[in-house]
Design a protein around this motif. Structure first.
Motif, mmCIF file in Angstrom:
data_model
loop_
_atom_site.group_PDB
_atom_site.id
_atom_site.type_symbol
_atom_site.label_atom_id
_atom_site.label_comp_id
_atom_site.label_asym_id
_atom_site.label_seq_id
_atom_site.Cartn_x
_atom_site.Cartn_y
_atom_site.Cartn_z
ATOM 1 N N GLU A 273 0.823 -1.175 0.098
ATOM 2 C CA GLU A 273 -0.101 -0.019 -0.089
ATOM 3 C C GLU A 273 0.693 1.129 0.019
ATOM 4 O OE1 GLU A 273 -2.946 -0.116 3.100
ATOM 5 O OE2 GLU A 273 -3.684 -2.003 2.465
ATOM 6 N N LEU A 274 1.785 1.205 0.701
ATOM 7 C CA LEU A 274 2.826 2.213 0.820
ATOM 8 C C LEU A 274 3.269 2.704 -0.598
ATOM 9 C CD1 LEU A 274 4.249 4.483 2.391
ATOM 10 C CD2 LEU A 274 6.030 3.044 2.859
ATOM 11 N N LEU A 275 3.761 1.706 -1.280
ATOM 12 C CA LEU A 275 4.221 2.024 -2.734
ATOM 13 C C LEU A 275 3.166 2.349 -3.505
ATOM 14 C CD1 LEU A 275 6.396 1.766 -4.776
ATOM 15 C CD2 LEU A 275 5.786 -0.787 -4.925
ATOM 16 N N LEU A 276 2.048 1.622 -3.429
ATOM 17 C CA LEU A 276 0.788 2.268 -4.274
ATOM 18 C C LEU A 276 0.491 3.902 -4.226
ATOM 19 C CD1 LEU A 276 -1.948 -0.704 -4.272
ATOM 20 C CD2 LEU A 276 -1.014 0.604 -6.270
ATOM 21 N N ILE A 277 0.391 4.255 -2.722
ATOM 22 C CA ILE A 277 0.265 5.499 -2.605
ATOM 23 C C ILE A 277 1.288 6.618 -3.082
ATOM 24 C CG2 ILE A 277 0.362 7.324 -0.498
ATOM 25 C CD1 ILE A 277 -1.260 5.063 1.098
ATOM 26 N N ILE A 278 2.596 6.168 -2.955
ATOM 27 C CA ILE A 278 3.701 6.981 -3.394
ATOM 28 C C ILE A 278 3.577 7.118 -5.119
ATOM 29 C CG2 ILE A 278 6.162 7.283 -4.130
ATOM 30 C CD1 ILE A 278 6.475 5.982 -1.281
#
Length: 237
Positions: free
Chosen positions: A71-76
């Motif tokens: 999720e962190l990568l997706l948000i970035i």
């Protein structure tokens, strides 16, 4: 002890007003992102159960990718590439070169897009749990598809989906902290800023954790009353 409490006062010497502002921003991001996720979840669940192969594979690809990528990568990725792509599209449509994407809209849209994949599966399971006999009886009675959905499918589906939706609300409340990596001033961002400025890392991170815990407890109380209201008149096993 008093020196620690002084750090949470209002004004230039304390961080109390910053923490309250961060908590309010966390709530706003979570509510708006959750609403977007509900809309995308309904559309995604309908696409998976519509019988249309193209709609099914689009929805299946959406949920698979979102649930597979951290999720962190997706948000970035979504926050930066999504806003850049939207800005370029608006410029190409003739809206001018100085178009700026609102940061709050970008943050909530990003979080809602991620949330929508999980909401899709919750709604899909809830739709499949609705007794087919009730829908067939309503159809035989002469109800239109829209009326069947409004009076039978949606109320029952929402009741079955409530436990999953409640978990997703608590999840998005915590996941809103991931928005801090793009510099958005929500609760965790304010906690990190206060800790770095004062070097009281343990204290301010514990305050941040306590505020997230308080928001979760209050949410659980609200969910309990909503569930009690929705389950009135339902015979429990």
């Amino acid at each position: 002890m008093s020196s620690y409490l002084d750090l949470l006062t209002y004004g230039d010497t304390g961080w109390g007003d910053e923490f309250l502002a961060g908590a309010w921003m966390t709530i706003k991001i979570s509510v708006c992102g959750y609403a977007i996720g509900l809309i995308l979840g309904l559309i995604g669940a309908w696409a998976k159960l519509s019988g249309n192969r193209a709609s099914f594979w689009v929805s299946e690809g959406y949920t698979t990718i979102v649930r597979a990528v951290p999720e962190l990568l997706l948000i970035i990725l979504l926050y930066y590439t999504g806003t850049t792509a939207l800005r370029n599209l608006l410029v190409a449509l003739g809206f001018g070169e100085d178009i700026q994407i609102d940061a709050f809209a970008a943050a909530t849209g990003t979080l809602g897009f991620v949330q929508g994949a999980y909401t899709t599966e919750v709604f899909r399971g809830a739709m499949l749990a609705v007794p087919k006999g009730q829908l067939e009886a309503a159809k035989a009675y002469g109800m239109s598809a829209a009326l069947r959905f409004r009076r039978i499918m949606f109320p029952l589906m929402f009741r079955y989906a409530l436990p999953g939706l409640a978990n997703l609300w608590v999840s998005i409340l915590k996941d809103s902290s991931l928005i801090s990596v793009v510099g958005f001033s929500e609760l965790l961002f304010e906690g990190k800023t206060a800790a770095a400025s004062t070097k009281n890392y343990f204290f301010f991170y514990m305050v941040t954790a306590a505020m997230f815990l308080l928001l979760t407890v209050l949410s659980n109380v609200g969910i309990y009353f909503v569930e009690r209201r929705l389950m009135r008149g339902v015979r429990r096993a």
